[in-house]
Design a protein around this motif. Sequence first.
Motif, PDB file in Angstrom:
ATOM      1  N   VAL A 233       0.874  -1.084   0.004  1.00  0.00           N
ATOM      2  CA  VAL A 233       0.036   0.109  -0.154  1.00  0.00           C
ATOM      3  C   VAL A 233       0.784   1.129   0.026  1.00  0.00           C
ATOM      4  CG1 VAL A 233      -1.847   1.184   0.977  1.00  0.00           C
ATOM      5  CG2 VAL A 233      -1.759  -1.242   1.188  1.00  0.00           C
ATOM      6  N   GLN A 234       1.757   1.246   0.615  1.00  0.00           N
ATOM      7  CA  GLN A 234       2.883   2.286   0.710  1.00  0.00           C
ATOM      8  C   GLN A 234       3.460   2.727  -0.617  1.00  0.00           C
ATOM      9  OE1 GLN A 234       4.062   4.057   3.590  1.00  0.00           O
ATOM     10  NE2 GLN A 234       4.935   5.553   2.373  1.00  0.00           N
ATOM     11  N   ARG A 235       3.858   1.535  -1.310  1.00  0.00           N
ATOM     12  CA  ARG A 235       4.450   1.828  -2.529  1.00  0.00           C
ATOM     13  C   ARG A 235       3.493   2.361  -3.627  1.00  0.00           C
ATOM     14  NH1 ARG A 235       8.707  -0.408  -5.308  1.00  0.00           N
ATOM     15  NH2 ARG A 235       9.114  -1.929  -3.713  1.00  0.00           N
ATOM     16  N   PHE A 236       1.925   1.927  -3.407  1.00  0.00           N
ATOM     17  CA  PHE A 236       1.050   2.487  -4.319  1.00  0.00           C
ATOM     18  C   PHE A 236       0.746   3.894  -4.223  1.00  0.00           C
ATOM     19  CE2 PHE A 236      -3.285   3.020  -6.031  1.00  0.00           C
ATOM     20  CZ  PHE A 236      -2.967   2.374  -7.334  1.00  0.00           C
ATOM     21  N   ALA A 237       0.732   4.106  -2.807  1.00  0.00           N
ATOM     22  CA  ALA A 237       0.522   5.605  -2.386  1.00  0.00           C
ATOM     23  C   ALA A 237       1.691   6.521  -2.770  1.00  0.00           C
ATOM     24  CB  ALA A 237       0.286   5.628  -0.916  1.00  0.00           C
ATOM     25  N   GLU A 238       2.755   6.003  -2.671  1.00  0.00           N
ATOM     26  CA  GLU A 238       3.851   6.743  -3.282  1.00  0.00           C
ATOM     27  C   GLU A 238       3.942   7.099  -4.804  1.00  0.00           C
ATOM     28  OE1 GLU A 238       7.448   7.173  -1.503  1.00  0.00           O
ATOM     29  OE2 GLU A 238       6.991   6.027   0.414  1.00  0.00           O
ATOM     30  N   PRO A 519     -15.551   0.849   2.670  1.00  0.00           N
ATOM     31  CA  PRO A 519     -17.057   1.113   2.017  1.00  0.00           C
ATOM     32  C   PRO A 519     -18.012   1.759   3.003  1.00  0.00           C
ATOM     33  CG  PRO A 519     -16.829  -1.241   2.399  1.00  0.00           C
ATOM     34  CD  PRO A 519     -15.441  -0.639   3.059  1.00  0.00           C
ATOM     35  N   VAL A 520     -18.968   2.214   2.503  1.00  0.00           N
ATOM     36  CA  VAL A 520     -20.221   2.895   3.217  1.00  0.00           C
ATOM     37  C   VAL A 520     -20.808   2.107   4.264  1.00  0.00           C
ATOM     38  CG1 VAL A 520     -22.213   4.041   3.228  1.00  0.00           C
ATOM     39  CG2 VAL A 520     -20.791   4.937   1.677  1.00  0.00           C
ATOM     40  N   ARG A 521     -21.010   0.745   3.907  1.00  0.00           N
ATOM     41  CA  ARG A 521     -21.777  -0.022   4.805  1.00  0.00           C
ATOM     42  C   ARG A 521     -21.152  -0.616   5.788  1.00  0.00           C
ATOM     43  NH1 ARG A 521     -19.273  -4.597   3.730  1.00  0.00           N
ATOM     44  NH2 ARG A 521     -18.191  -5.312   1.510  1.00  0.00           N
ATOM     45  N   ALA A 522     -19.625  -0.625   5.867  1.00  0.00           N
ATOM     46  CA  ALA A 522     -18.667  -1.026   6.788  1.00  0.00           C
ATOM     47  C   ALA A 522     -17.478  -0.579   6.673  1.00  0.00           C
ATOM     48  CB  ALA A 522     -18.737  -2.557   7.409  1.00  0.00           C
ATOM     49  N   PRO A 523     -17.053   0.605   7.175  1.00  0.00           N
ATOM     50  CA  PRO A 523     -16.002   1.454   6.764  1.00  0.00           C
ATOM     51  C   PRO A 523     -14.643   0.481   7.328  1.00  0.00           C
ATOM     52  CG  PRO A 523     -17.367   2.946   7.728  1.00  0.00           C
ATOM     53  CD  PRO A 523     -18.120   1.587   7.867  1.00  0.00           C
ATOM     54  N   ARG A 524     -13.729   0.400   6.312  1.00  0.00           N
ATOM     55  CA  ARG A 524     -12.524  -0.321   6.705  1.00  0.00           C
ATOM     56  C   ARG A 524     -11.323   0.275   6.746  1.00  0.00           C
ATOM     57  NH1 ARG A 524     -12.209  -5.660   6.089  1.00  0.00           N
ATOM     58  NH2 ARG A 524     -10.031  -5.582   6.984  1.00  0.00           N
ATOM     59  N   LEU A 553      -7.199   4.239  -1.528  1.00  0.00           N
ATOM     60  CA  LEU A 553      -8.066   3.753  -0.955  1.00  0.00           C
ATOM     61  C   LEU A 553      -8.419   2.362  -1.476  1.00  0.00           C
ATOM     62  CD1 LEU A 553      -9.949   4.012   1.749  1.00  0.00           C
ATOM     63  CD2 LEU A 553     -11.588   4.661  -0.047  1.00  0.00           C
ATOM     64  N   ARG A 554      -8.961   2.264  -2.665  1.00  0.00           N
ATOM     65  CA  ARG A 554      -9.484   1.361  -3.447  1.00  0.00           C
ATOM     66  C   ARG A 554      -8.398   0.209  -3.445  1.00  0.00           C
ATOM     67  NH1 ARG A 554     -12.672   4.984  -6.811  1.00  0.00           N
ATOM     68  NH2 ARG A 554     -14.794   4.536  -6.501  1.00  0.00           N
ATOM     69  N   PHE A 555      -7.173   0.604  -3.815  1.00  0.00           N
ATOM     70  CA  PHE A 555      -5.941  -0.521  -3.711  1.00  0.00           C
ATOM     71  C   PHE A 555      -6.038  -1.061  -2.484  1.00  0.00           C
ATOM     72  CE2 PHE A 555      -1.895  -1.734  -2.833  1.00  0.00           C
ATOM     73  CZ  PHE A 555      -1.663  -2.515  -4.040  1.00  0.00           C
ATOM     74  N   GLY A 556      -6.008  -0.356  -1.507  1.00  0.00           N
ATOM     75  CA  GLY A 556      -6.175  -1.060  -0.030  1.00  0.00           C
ATOM     76  C   GLY A 556      -7.133  -1.888   0.177  1.00  0.00           C
ATOM     77  N   LEU A 557      -8.400  -1.346  -0.112  1.00  0.00           N
ATOM     78  CA  LEU A 557      -9.515  -2.258   0.138  1.00  0.00           C
ATOM     79  C   LEU A 557      -9.313  -3.698  -0.690  1.00  0.00           C
ATOM     80  CD1 LEU A 557     -12.392   0.357  -0.071  1.00  0.00           C
ATOM     81  CD2 LEU A 557     -11.439  -0.761   2.081  1.00  0.00           C
ATOM     82  N   ARG A 558      -8.905  -3.663  -1.861  1.00  0.00           N
ATOM     83  CA  ARG A 558      -8.622  -4.882  -2.543  1.00  0.00           C
ATOM     84  C   ARG A 558      -7.653  -5.768  -2.039  1.00  0.00           C
ATOM     85  NH1 ARG A 558      -9.224  -1.166  -6.951  1.00  0.00           N
ATOM     86  NH2 ARG A 558      -7.104  -1.183  -7.204  1.00  0.00           N
ATOM     87  N   LEU A 560      -6.910  -5.941   1.061  1.00  0.00           N
ATOM     88  CA  LEU A 560      -7.462  -6.439   2.359  1.00  0.00           C
ATOM     89  C   LEU A 560      -8.650  -7.494   1.764  1.00  0.00           C
ATOM     90  CD1 LEU A 560      -7.735  -3.387   4.713  1.00  0.00           C
ATOM     91  CD2 LEU A 560      -6.228  -5.108   4.883  1.00  0.00           C
ATOM     92  N   ARG A 561      -8.968  -7.587   0.676  1.00  0.00           N
ATOM     93  CA  ARG A 561      -9.997  -8.500   0.299  1.00  0.00           C
ATOM     94  C   ARG A 561     -11.368  -8.172   0.722  1.00  0.00           C
ATOM     95  NH1 ARG A 561      -6.754 -14.399   0.145  1.00  0.00           N
ATOM     96  NH2 ARG A 561      -4.917 -13.804  -1.370  1.00  0.00           N
ATOM     97  N   VAL A 562     -11.593  -6.979   0.974  1.00  0.00           N
ATOM     98  CA  VAL A 562     -13.040  -6.279   1.087  1.00  0.00           C
ATOM     99  C   VAL A 562     -13.652  -6.552  -0.110  1.00  0.00           C
ATOM    100  CG1 VAL A 562     -14.420  -4.394   1.932  1.00  0.00           C
ATOM    101  CG2 VAL A 562     -11.649  -4.848   2.801  1.00  0.00           C
ATOM    102  N   ALA A 563     -14.868  -7.284   0.160  1.00  0.00           N
ATOM    103  CA  ALA A 563     -15.709  -7.338  -0.978  1.00  0.00           C
ATOM    104  C   ALA A 563     -16.380  -6.047  -1.231  1.00  0.00           C
ATOM    105  CB  ALA A 563     -17.102  -8.310  -0.494  1.00  0.00           C
ATOM    106  N   GLY A 564     -16.775  -5.872  -2.650  1.00  0.00           N
ATOM    107  CA  GLY A 564     -17.407  -4.564  -3.161  1.00  0.00           C
ATOM    108  C   GLY A 564     -18.951  -4.619  -2.658  1.00  0.00           C
ATOM    109  N   ASP A 565     -19.409  -3.340  -2.748  1.00  0.00           N
ATOM    110  CA  ASP A 565     -20.905  -3.354  -2.300  1.00  0.00           C
ATOM    111  C   ASP A 565     -21.741  -2.559  -3.226  1.00  0.00           C
ATOM    112  OD1 ASP A 565     -19.734  -0.820  -2.174  1.00  0.00           O
ATOM    113  OD2 ASP A 565     -20.283  -0.322  -0.123  1.00  0.00           O
ATOM    114  N   GLY A 566     -21.280  -3.123  -4.582  1.00  0.00           N
ATOM    115  CA  GLY A 566     -22.176  -2.754  -5.875  1.00  0.00           C
ATOM    116  C   GLY A 566     -21.900  -1.460  -6.217  1.00  0.00           C
ATOM    117  N   PRO A 567     -22.613  -0.997  -7.169  1.00  0.00           N
ATOM    118  CA  PRO A 567     -22.415   0.299  -8.019  1.00  0.00           C
ATOM    119  C   PRO A 567     -23.004   1.298  -6.936  1.00  0.00           C
ATOM    120  CG  PRO A 567     -24.445  -0.701  -8.622  1.00  0.00           C
ATOM    121  CD  PRO A 567     -23.945  -1.609  -7.852  1.00  0.00           C
TER     122      PRO A 567
END
Length: 580
Positions: A233-238, A519-524, A553-558, A560-567
């Motif tokens: 995540v650090q590398r992606f942020a940089e 995500p909105v439903r359960a912030p990580r 943020l999206r890179f970090g959620l992926r 962490l294998r956080v499931a998407g919550d739709g469109p």
Amino acid sequence: MSAPPRMRQPGAGPRETTAFCLLLAAALAIGLRLGVLAIGGGETFAATAIRQRQSETVLPARPGDLLDRHGRLLATTVTADSLFLVPREIPEDEIADCCGRLAIAIDLDAAALEKQVRRRPDGWFLWVQRRLDTAAAQRVRALDLPAEWWGFRPEYRRRAPLGRVGGSVVGLRNLDGRGVNGMERTLDARLRGVPGVRTTVRDARGMTRAVLEGRSRPPAPGEDVVLTIDAAVQRFAETELDRVQAEFSPVWSCLLVTDPHTGEILAAASRPAFDPENVPEDQPGAWTHHAFGTPFEPGSTVKPLFVETALAEGFAAVDERIDCEDGRWTVPGNGRLLRDVARRGLLTPGEILIHSSNIGTAKLAGRMGNPTLYRTAATFGFGRTVSEELPNAAAGSLRPLQAWDDYSTHSVPIGHEITVTAAHLAAAHGALANGGTLLPLTLVRNDDPPIASRVLPREWADWLIAEPLAGVVEQGTARRVRGDDYRLFGKTGTAQLWDAEAGRYAEDRTTASAVIGGPVRAPRLLAVCVVHDPVGDLRGGGSVAAPAAASVLRFGLRRLRVAGDGPAVTGAPVIGAAVR
């Protein structure tokens, strides 16, 4: 006939007698001293002689490693050769040649080295260069100089395997093994270990003849410390910050990714970059991690904190509609003109946040009054450091309540007259994302629960995330970053920079910031991006900072294998709303 004169008889005169007595006394004293030494003082004399030939050498301790949360090395220690000369052993007519050959081998100033050697003709030890790399050490050995002229002493050398990735977090250790910035300094007491000592006995030529084990002790290595950083995540942020720097040419920028439920920092990037392997002597700004050490006026990113207090403490109702004066309002009493980017009429408190209305926020603030506004700012941690653990952490500024006036009433809630760091924003918005608890941010993994304080009721925190802050992304100032994978929430800010010479805020210079979570439903995770003084037509937080924050943020959620919550909710954007 007269008698002949008498001849002096042989014998001792006064002078001779005195001299004889003195010699006899000296002989007796020497004899007496030798007798005393022979009877009981010989051991003391011998011990004194040994002490005079003893030498103590400090043995440096190996500093502990810094690792990311998955065990990847961020900083480690290797052994390197440090070159020294023995000036007294180098013949005078060989000094110039010796120094010249060494200067070529390791890129030194030959004249300067020669001057040092000649200045110490009886010296036993002179550092030439410490912690040579392997190639330089090989070149010195290849010179085949006489062994008594020179030598290598092994020393520890700090390495950052990822280079500038995480470099501004890791920091630097100096030649003496002390941390001078970053986490190397913050954690120095844990990392550096305890030096040892070796006591030796030398002969008259200074050569080591024995090691006194009883007076020696080995060094104790430093502790390995696991940081909360995720190297990926650090590398992606940089990489995102590099894009921001290339596109907008700001003076500085920073990006934080945090877990709002623990306060752990997964990424902390800062530009200008700091590379521990290549220290930027001509870029003093690179030594500061701007996310922790550089305060700025936050602009609209602090509005949710004050609007929430107005609702939670009964100064306004969720369904109340407040007149935002078509984007222009003269404050009663002081004649101050407040403006909104977009001209709007009646807005609810939630819509005030979605469209970032300065006028709506200021009207709510007028109902609250300065004591409540000040308490709100202090409750969310403004005016004090987020955590003493963070490197070079700044407290920002929150003036005492008695220094506030009626201008402060309408300035502070829209992000002026106070300064914060990106870490302050991450902690404050983290309290919104985790249900109302303010946590200190941390860079060190720890099994102990963090010290927490509740700053708002859970129902209001949850409402802010699910309604107005989600609306900021779906139809408001951060709508550029909405997507079909995760529903995100956030707040943007665009604070004009104060022009001290003109005595007013500059129209064309800003600090752009954005806080994006999901995500909105359960912030990580939360991502905070700050871009100071960008150049070009786009200078707002929604245009400059929000895309970088959302991308990381999206890179970090992926990761962490956080499931998407739709469109995302695709309600029609408000016509004419400007992205700030």
